[in-house]
Enzyme design. Structure first.
Site: not given
Ligand code: ADP
Length: 451
Positions: A116, A201, A235, A277, A292, A294, A297
Site C-alpha cells: 500500500k 490522516k 471494515h 478505492e 484491488n 482482482r 465481491v
Molecule cells: P483493507 O485493504 O484492509 O480493506 P483499506 O485501506 O481499503 O483497507 O481500508 C478499509 C476501510 O477503512 C475503507 O473502506 C474505509 O472505510 C476505511 N478507511 C481507510 N483509510 C481511511 C482514511 N484515511 N480515513 C478514513 N477511513 C479510512
C-alpha cells in the site's frame, strides 16, 4: 479463447465463474477441499479435483496442489476469483513460469499495488490525490509522532501489506500512538509477512467509493463508473450499490473520480479488471486508498447497471482479445443493490453460525439475481468466510431496486440456518439508507443502537 479454465476458488464466486465458462463453451475445472465435496461449484464444473483437507493453507492456498491440478487436467488458464490467491504475486508468477495464464494483471503489478505504501506513491505520482500522511514507510516512533502532530489527530496507522480491514488502527490522541504502531507492525508481520507500516490522516465521516476499471493487454482501458460501499462492519462491506447516490448528487464528482481511477491504473500499466478505492469526505474531496488487482465481491452491481459481463471480459482480455468497448459505450441504467448474506447471528455480535441447510429456496423475480455457493441439504462449515450468497437487485431507480431487494429478502427461504437476512431487510428500511445519508461508520453505530 481458452478451451479449459481452472477455478482456484470456492463458494459463490467459483460457482458463478463455472457458469460464465459454460455460457462461452469453455470447459471448467473446479478444485475443492474435503469440506467442500458435493457443493454447487464442484457439481456444476465439468471436472473437479480434490486438492486437500479443509483448512485453506492445505487446500485453496496450496499452490503446488492447484498447479498440479491444472497440469493434470490440461487447463490453460486459472481464474483466482477474489480473496485466497487472487492477489498473490508469487502465485501469478508461478503460473506464468508454468505457461498457465493467470486471469488478472501481471505479478509485478499485483506486487506494486499489494504494497500500500508503493501504491500510494504510484497514485500520487500519477496526480491522483492521496490521503495526507507519510511519504513512505514509518521507521521509528518519533518520526510517526511528529508526523501525526503535523497532519492532526485522529490518524490511521496501517500495515503496508494489510487487507480485509486487518492491520489498521485508529488513533485519536498522541498517548495511544506508540501502542498502535507496535500492534500494526505485529499484525502486518504475523498476518501478511510484512511489518512495514505507514500513517494516514483519518478522514472523518467518509464514504467509501470505488471505481471499476477494465484494461486490455493492448493499452486500451475504460472505467465502469463507481460503487458506493460505505455500509461496512469491521471494515467489511455488507451492502453495496451502484451508482453512488452521493456521487450522483455532487456535481463533477463522478467525472473526477473516474478520471483519477483511470490515471492510477494507466500509471502502472494495469491489465484486466481492477478496482480503485477512494475515501470521500462529506465535502466531496476524494483520496486514493488502494487498488484491488482482482475481481471484487461487489462487482455484480456494476454488471447490473452497465450490462457489461465483467468475468466474461476478464477471460477475453486474459486470452489476448481487444476490449471492444469504448468509454462512450458505457452508461448507467437505473440502480443496483447488493446484500451479502452471512451465516452469522446479528443478536450475538454477528458471530459466525455454521450449520446445516435443509431448505434453500432463493428468491427470483424481475431485477433479482442470486449468486450463491450453497444449496439444500448442505453444511456451512466453520472453515471459511461465512458469506453464503449475494442478493442483487436491479431496478429503474434506487427506490425500485430497494423495494425489490426487500421483497426478495422476505421471500428467501434458508432453513434452519441463522443468518443476517432479517437484519439486511431492516437496514434497507432505515431512513439513513432510504435518504442515503450514511458514512462508513453508520452501520457500526446503528448496530450499537447509536445511529
Ligand atoms: P483493507 O485493504 O484492509 O480493506 P483499506 O485501506 O481499503 O483497507 O481500508 C478499509 C476501510 O477503512 C475503507 O473502506 C474505509 O472505510 C476505511 N478507511 C481507510 N483509510 C481511511 C482514511 N484515511 N480515513 C478514513 N477511513 C479510512
Amino acid at each position: 479463447m481458452f478451451k479449459k479454465v481452472l477455478i482456484a476458488n470456492r463458494g459463490e464466486i467459483a460457482h458463478r465463474i463455472v457458469h460464465v465458462l459454460k455460457s462461452r463453451g469453455v470447459a471448467s475445472v473446479a478444485v475443492y477441499s474435503e469440506a467442500d465435496a458435493g457443493t454447487p461449484h464442484v457439481k456444476a464444473a465439468d471436472e473437479a479435483v480434490l486438492i486437500g483437507p479443509a483448512p485453506v493453507a492445505q487446500s485453496y492456498l496450496n499452490q503446488d496442489a492447484i498447479l498440479a491440478a491444472a497440469r493434470e487436467t490440461g487447463a490453460e488458464a486459472i481464474h483466482p476469483g477474489y480473496g485466497l490467491l487472487s492477489e498473490n504475486a508469487g502465485f501469478a508468477r508461478r503460473c506464468a513460469e508454468e505457461g498457465i495464464v493467470f486471469i488478472g494483471p501481471t505479478a509485478e503489478v499485483i506486487e506494486q499495488m499489494g504494497d500500500k505504501v508503493a501504491a500510494r506513491t504510484t497514485a500520487a505520482a500519477a496526480g491522483v490525490p492521496v490521503v495526507p500522511g507519510s511519504d513512505g514507510p514509518i521507521d521509528d516512533d518519533d518520526t510517526a509522532a511528529a508526523l501525526a502532530e503535523q497532519i492532526g489527530y485522529p490518524v490511521l496507522v496501517k500495515a503496508a501489506g494489510g487487507g480485509g480491514g486487518i492491520g489498521m488502527a485508529l488513533v485519536k490522541k498522541p498517548t495511544k500512538l506508540a501502542r498502535a504502531l507496535a500492534s500494526c507492525r505485529d499484525r502486518g508481520a504475523s498476518s501478511f509477512g510484512n511489518p512495514t507500516i505507514y500513517l494516514e490522516k483519518f478522514i472523518e465521516q467518509p464514504r467509501h467509493i470505488e471505481v471499476q476499471v477494465l484494461f486490455d493487454q493492448h493499452g486500451h482501458g475504460i472505467h465502469l463508473f463507481e460503487r458506493e460501499c460505505s455500509l461496512q462492519r469491521r471494515h467489511q462491506k455488507v451492502i453495496e450499490e451502484a451508482p453512488s447516490p452521493f456521487v450522483s448528487s455532487t456535481p463533477g464528482l463522478r467525472e473526477a473520480l473516474c478520471e483519477a481511477a483511470l490515471a492510477a491504473a494507466r500509471a502502472i500499466g494495469y491489465r484486466n479488471a481492477g478496482t480503485v478505492e477512494f475515501v470521500v469526505s462529506p465535502d466531496g474531496d476524494f483520496y486514493f486508498i488502494e487498488m484491488n488487482t482482482r475481481l471484487q465481491v461487489e462487482h455484480p452491481v456494476t454488471e447490473a447497471i452497465t450490462g457489461v459481463d465483467l468475468i466474461g471480459w476478464q477471460l477475453d482480455i486474459a486470452a489476448g482479445a481487444h476490449l471492444t468497448l469504448a468509454q462512450s459505450d458505457i452508461s448507467i441504467d437505473g440502480a443496483a443493490i447488493e446484500c451479502r448474506l452471512y451465516a452469522e447471528d446479528p443478536a450475538k455480535r454477528f458471530l459466525p453460525r455454521p450449520g446445516h441447510i435443509e431448505r434453500f429456496v432463493p428468491p427470483a423475480g424481475e431485477g433479482i439475481r442470486v449468486d450463491s455457493g450453497v444449496g439444500p441439504d448442505q453444511e456451512i462449515t466453520p472453515y471459511y468466510d461465512p458469506m453464503i450468497a449475494k442478493l442483487l437487485a436491479h431496478g429503474p431507480s434506487r427506490e425500485a431496486a430497494t423495494s425489490r431487494a426487500r421483497a426478495a429478502l422476505e421471500a428467501w427461504v434458508i432453513e434452519p440456518l441463522t443468518t443476517n437476512r432479517v437484519f439486511l431487510h431492516q437496514v434497507l428500511g432505515e431512513d439513513a439508507f432510504v435518504t442515503a445519508q450514511f458514512d462508513t461508520g453508520w452501520l457500526e453505530r446503528y448496530v450499537k443502537g447509536k445511529a
